[in-house]
Design an enzyme around this catalytic site. Structure first.
Site, PDB file in Angstrom:
ATOM      1  N   LYS A 128      10.134   5.259  -2.909  1.00 12.53           N
ATOM      2  CA  LYS A 128       9.198   5.293  -4.046  1.00 12.53           C
ATOM      3  C   LYS A 128       8.216   6.456  -3.922  1.00 12.53           C
ATOM      4  O   LYS A 128       8.026   7.229  -4.856  1.00 12.53           O
ATOM      5  CB  LYS A 128       8.399   3.975  -4.141  1.00 12.53           C
ATOM      6  CG  LYS A 128       9.262   2.728  -4.283  1.00 12.53           C
ATOM      7  CD  LYS A 128       8.421   1.461  -4.391  1.00 12.53           C
ATOM      8  CE  LYS A 128       7.579   1.110  -3.166  1.00 12.53           C
ATOM      9  NZ  LYS A 128       8.358   0.806  -1.955  1.00 12.53           N
ATOM     10  N   ARG A 180       3.473  -5.992  -7.349  1.00  7.89           N
ATOM     11  CA  ARG A 180       4.214  -6.473  -6.185  1.00  7.89           C
ATOM     12  C   ARG A 180       4.449  -7.971  -6.190  1.00  7.89           C
ATOM     13  O   ARG A 180       5.026  -8.503  -5.253  1.00  7.89           O
ATOM     14  CB  ARG A 180       3.400  -6.141  -4.940  1.00  7.89           C
ATOM     15  CG  ARG A 180       3.985  -5.002  -4.147  1.00  7.89           C
ATOM     16  CD  ARG A 180       3.066  -4.786  -2.981  1.00  7.89           C
ATOM     17  NE  ARG A 180       3.757  -4.255  -1.859  1.00  7.89           N
ATOM     18  CZ  ARG A 180       3.872  -2.963  -1.624  1.00  7.89           C
ATOM     19  NH1 ARG A 180       3.412  -2.079  -2.465  1.00  7.89           N
ATOM     20  NH2 ARG A 180       4.475  -2.562  -0.524  1.00  7.89           N
ATOM     21  N   ARG A 198      10.742   7.149  10.332  1.00 10.19           N
ATOM     22  CA  ARG A 198       9.343   7.492  10.026  1.00 10.19           C
ATOM     23  C   ARG A 198       8.419   7.036  11.163  1.00 10.19           C
ATOM     24  O   ARG A 198       7.464   7.731  11.500  1.00 10.19           O
ATOM     25  CB  ARG A 198       8.906   6.857   8.706  1.00 10.19           C
ATOM     26  CG  ARG A 198       7.526   7.341   8.287  1.00 10.19           C
ATOM     27  CD  ARG A 198       7.166   6.927   6.882  1.00 10.19           C
ATOM     28  NE  ARG A 198       7.019   5.489   6.775  1.00 10.19           N
ATOM     29  CZ  ARG A 198       6.887   4.833   5.635  1.00 10.19           C
ATOM     30  NH1 ARG A 198       6.899   5.479   4.496  1.00 10.19           N
ATOM     31  NH2 ARG A 198       6.754   3.528   5.619  1.00 10.19           N
ATOM     32  N   ARG A 255       2.261   5.417  10.897  1.00  8.24           N
ATOM     33  CA  ARG A 255       1.846   4.375   9.957  1.00  8.24           C
ATOM     34  C   ARG A 255       1.821   3.044  10.671  1.00  8.24           C
ATOM     35  O   ARG A 255       2.829   2.613  11.233  1.00  8.24           O
ATOM     36  CB  ARG A 255       2.781   4.355   8.737  1.00  8.24           C
ATOM     37  CG  ARG A 255       1.998   4.483   7.448  1.00  8.24           C
ATOM     38  CD  ARG A 255       2.882   4.479   6.249  1.00  8.24           C
ATOM     39  NE  ARG A 255       3.129   3.127   5.764  1.00  8.24           N
ATOM     40  CZ  ARG A 255       3.612   2.860   4.567  1.00  8.24           C
ATOM     41  NH1 ARG A 255       3.889   3.841   3.722  1.00  8.24           N
ATOM     42  NH2 ARG A 255       3.810   1.619   4.196  1.00  8.24           N
ATOM     43  N   ARG A 275       7.446  -7.001   6.262  1.00  4.81           N
ATOM     44  CA  ARG A 275       7.344  -6.379   4.929  1.00  4.81           C
ATOM     45  C   ARG A 275       8.607  -6.626   4.106  1.00  4.81           C
ATOM     46  O   ARG A 275       8.533  -6.859   2.905  1.00  4.81           O
ATOM     47  CB  ARG A 275       7.109  -4.864   5.077  1.00  4.81           C
ATOM     48  CG  ARG A 275       5.669  -4.523   5.457  1.00  4.81           C
ATOM     49  CD  ARG A 275       5.563  -3.153   6.074  1.00  4.81           C
ATOM     50  NE  ARG A 275       5.936  -2.067   5.190  1.00  4.81           N
ATOM     51  CZ  ARG A 275       6.314  -0.870   5.598  1.00  4.81           C
ATOM     52  NH1 ARG A 275       6.374  -0.598   6.899  1.00  4.81           N
ATOM     53  NH2 ARG A 275       6.620   0.063   4.740  1.00  4.81           N
TER      54      ARG A 275
HETATM   55  P1  AP5 Z   1       9.137   6.524   1.193  1.00  2.00           P
HETATM   56  O1  AP5 Z   1       9.268   7.476   0.079  1.00  2.00           O
HETATM   57  O2  AP5 Z   1       7.876   6.497   1.962  1.00  2.00           O
HETATM   58  O3  AP5 Z   1       9.490   5.045   0.667  1.00  2.00           O
HETATM   59  P2  AP5 Z   1       8.564   3.989  -0.001  1.00  2.00           P
HETATM   60  O4  AP5 Z   1       9.433   3.205  -0.924  1.00  2.00           O
HETATM   61  O5  AP5 Z   1       7.353   4.626  -0.570  1.00  2.00           O
HETATM   62  O6  AP5 Z   1       8.234   3.107   1.288  1.00  2.00           O
HETATM   63  P3  AP5 Z   1       6.873   2.554   1.855  1.00  2.00           P
HETATM   64  O7  AP5 Z   1       7.112   2.226   3.277  1.00  2.00           O
HETATM   65  O8  AP5 Z   1       5.727   3.420   1.488  1.00  2.00           O
HETATM   66  O9  AP5 Z   1       6.804   1.247   0.982  1.00  2.00           O
HETATM   67  P4  AP5 Z   1       5.906   0.039   1.017  1.00  2.00           P
HETATM   68  O10 AP5 Z   1       6.172  -0.520  -0.327  1.00  2.00           O
HETATM   69  O11 AP5 Z   1       6.172  -0.867   2.157  1.00  2.00           O
HETATM   70  O12 AP5 Z   1       4.429   0.610   1.307  1.00  2.00           O
HETATM   71  P5  AP5 Z   1       3.119   0.748   0.450  1.00  2.00           P
HETATM   72  O13 AP5 Z   1       2.421   1.940   0.910  1.00  2.00           O
HETATM   73  O14 AP5 Z   1       3.381   0.568  -0.985  1.00  2.00           O
HETATM   74  O15 AP5 Z   1      10.358   6.733   2.174  1.00  2.00           O
HETATM   75  C1  AP5 Z   1      10.424   6.051   3.413  1.00  2.00           C
HETATM   76  C2  AP5 Z   1      10.886   7.024   4.518  1.00  2.00           C
HETATM   77  O16 AP5 Z   1      12.223   7.445   4.220  1.00  2.00           O
HETATM   78  C3  AP5 Z   1      10.049   8.307   4.598  1.00  2.00           C
HETATM   79  O17 AP5 Z   1       9.955   8.698   5.943  1.00  2.00           O
HETATM   80  C4  AP5 Z   1      10.869   9.310   3.780  1.00  2.00           C
HETATM   81  O18 AP5 Z   1      10.648  10.629   4.211  1.00  2.00           O
HETATM   82  C5  AP5 Z   1      12.286   8.855   4.045  1.00  2.00           C
HETATM   83  N1  AP5 Z   1      13.187   9.098   2.905  1.00  2.00           N
HETATM   84  C6  AP5 Z   1      12.897   8.967   1.573  1.00  2.00           C
HETATM   85  N2  AP5 Z   1      13.980   9.238   0.823  1.00  2.00           N
HETATM   86  C7  AP5 Z   1      14.991   9.551   1.694  1.00  2.00           C
HETATM   87  C8  AP5 Z   1      16.353   9.918   1.527  1.00  2.00           C
HETATM   88  N3  AP5 Z   1      16.907  10.024   0.321  1.00  2.00           N
HETATM   89  N4  AP5 Z   1      17.074  10.151   2.625  1.00  2.00           N
HETATM   90  C9  AP5 Z   1      16.530  10.030   3.871  1.00  2.00           C
HETATM   91  N5  AP5 Z   1      15.238   9.692   4.103  1.00  2.00           N
HETATM   92  C10 AP5 Z   1      14.474   9.449   3.022  1.00  2.00           C
HETATM   93  O19 AP5 Z   1       2.296  -0.542   0.927  1.00  2.00           O
HETATM   94  C11 AP5 Z   1       1.793  -0.653   2.237  1.00  2.00           C
HETATM   95  C12 AP5 Z   1       0.963  -1.914   2.348  1.00  2.00           C
HETATM   96  O20 AP5 Z   1      -0.193  -1.816   1.491  1.00  2.00           O
HETATM   97  C13 AP5 Z   1       1.626  -3.229   1.917  1.00  2.00           C
HETATM   98  O21 AP5 Z   1       2.413  -3.784   2.941  1.00  2.00           O
HETATM   99  C14 AP5 Z   1       0.415  -4.078   1.558  1.00  2.00           C
HETATM  100  O22 AP5 Z   1      -0.222  -4.569   2.701  1.00  2.00           O
HETATM  101  C15 AP5 Z   1      -0.497  -3.064   0.898  1.00  2.00           C
HETATM  102  N6  AP5 Z   1      -0.279  -2.959  -0.545  1.00  2.00           N
HETATM  103  C16 AP5 Z   1       0.166  -1.857  -1.240  1.00  2.00           C
HETATM  104  N7  AP5 Z   1       0.264  -2.118  -2.540  1.00  2.00           N
HETATM  105  C17 AP5 Z   1      -0.099  -3.415  -2.694  1.00  2.00           C
HETATM  106  C18 AP5 Z   1      -0.171  -4.281  -3.804  1.00  2.00           C
HETATM  107  N8  AP5 Z   1       0.196  -3.859  -5.037  1.00  2.00           N
HETATM  108  N9  AP5 Z   1      -0.589  -5.560  -3.602  1.00  2.00           N
HETATM  109  C19 AP5 Z   1      -0.926  -5.990  -2.378  1.00  2.00           C
HETATM  110  N10 AP5 Z   1      -0.868  -5.237  -1.283  1.00  2.00           N
HETATM  111  C20 AP5 Z   1      -0.457  -3.952  -1.430  1.00  2.00           C
HETATM  112 MG    MG Z   2       5.311   4.524  -0.147  1.00  2.00          MG
END
Ligand code: AP5
Ligand code: MG
Length: 188
Positions: free
Chosen positions: A13, A88, A127, A133, A144
């Site tokens: 994402k 979410r 990562r 992270r 997660r």
């Molecule tokens: P990346 O692009 O970072 O993927 P992502 O889907 O953004 O994954 P996240 O780990 O950020 O998702 P998340 O939903 O758990 O975290 P968030 O920050 O929203 O890609 C992942 C990795 O793969 C990277 O290293 C990238 O380089 C690599 N990659 C990408 N594409 C690739 C490809 N095609 N080939 C190879 N490698 C690739 O949330 C974190 C925390 O915040 C949550 O757990 C929660 O505690 C809190 N939070 C956030 N939003 C909310 C909400 N709405 N409500 C409540 N709590 C929330």
């Molecule tokens: Mg992300």
């Protein structure tokens, strides 16, 4: 264009939203990034969120919605946006609907990035070895993914029910996936 980008942790994402921001001039709104900025700045909100995030649980709906409302007031949102990491759970879907209706900017498309769990685990492990992270530890990643299945997977049905859902294969190179997204956005 006003887009919600959906997908499991590690589905890409953040990576894809950053490229779409560059190419299409949309605001990239990541609630995870907003929360990590609060943690880094040591604000009251950040202090509350830190341990919850490290465990891989969801931060309270109220905190995240307040932060999102504030972000939505910024000028760049007028050109359209990509939401990454919100909504979410179903309560957040409803809160978002109300917020966007109030400001006259309803969601136009929800895009689910489909990625198998084995690929998600590989990406997050990669990562973890590069970045620092706090929630990329094996325990937090497992947690997660469980939270995603239990609470976030129903968000897909919510947008399907509104006839707004599109699915894109989230495997392959970053560029290939981005081209699929651009093709989808151009054809709609
Ligand atoms: P990346 O692009 O970072 O993927 P992502 O889907 O953004 O994954 P996240 O780990 O950020 O998702 P998340 O939903 O758990 O975290 P968030 O920050 O929203 O890609 C992942 C990795 O793969 C990277 O290293 C990238 O380089 C690599 N990659 C990408 N594409 C690739 C490809 N095609 N080939 C190879 N490698 C690739 O949330 C974190 C925390 O915040 C949550 O757990 C929660 O505690 C809190 N939070 C956030 N939003 C909310 C909400 N709405 N409500 C409540 N709590 C929330
Ligand atoms: Mg992300």
């Amino acid at each position: 264009m006003r887009i919600v980008l959906l997908g499991a942790p590690g589905s890409g994402k953040g990576t894809q939203a950053a490229i779409l921001k560059q190419k299409l001039g949309l605001a990239h709104i990541s609630t995870g990034d907003l929360l990590r900025a609060q943690v880094a700045a040591g604000t009251e909100l950040g202090i509350k969120a830190k341990a919850v995030m490290e465990r891989g649980e969801l931060v309270s709906d109220e905190i995240v919605l307040g932060m999102l409302e504030e972000r939505m007031r910024e000028a760049d949102v007028a050109k359209g946006f990509i939401l990454d990491g919100y909504p979410r759970n179903v309560a957040q879907c409803e809160a978002l609907d109300q917020l966007l209706q109030r400001i006259g900017m309803p969601v136009q498309m929800a895009i689910q990035l489909d990625v198998d769990e084995a690929v998600l685990l590989d990406r997050l492990a990669a990562r973890a070895s590069k970045e620092n992270r706090a929630d990329d530890s094996p325990d937090s990643v497992r947690f997660r993914l469980g939270v995603y299945q239990a609470q976030t997977a129903p968000v897909v049905d919510f947008y399907a029910g509104k006839q707004l859902l599109q699915r894109v294969a989230g495997t392959g190179s970053v560029e290939q996936i981005n081209q699929r997204l651009l093709d989808l956005l151009q054809s709609s």
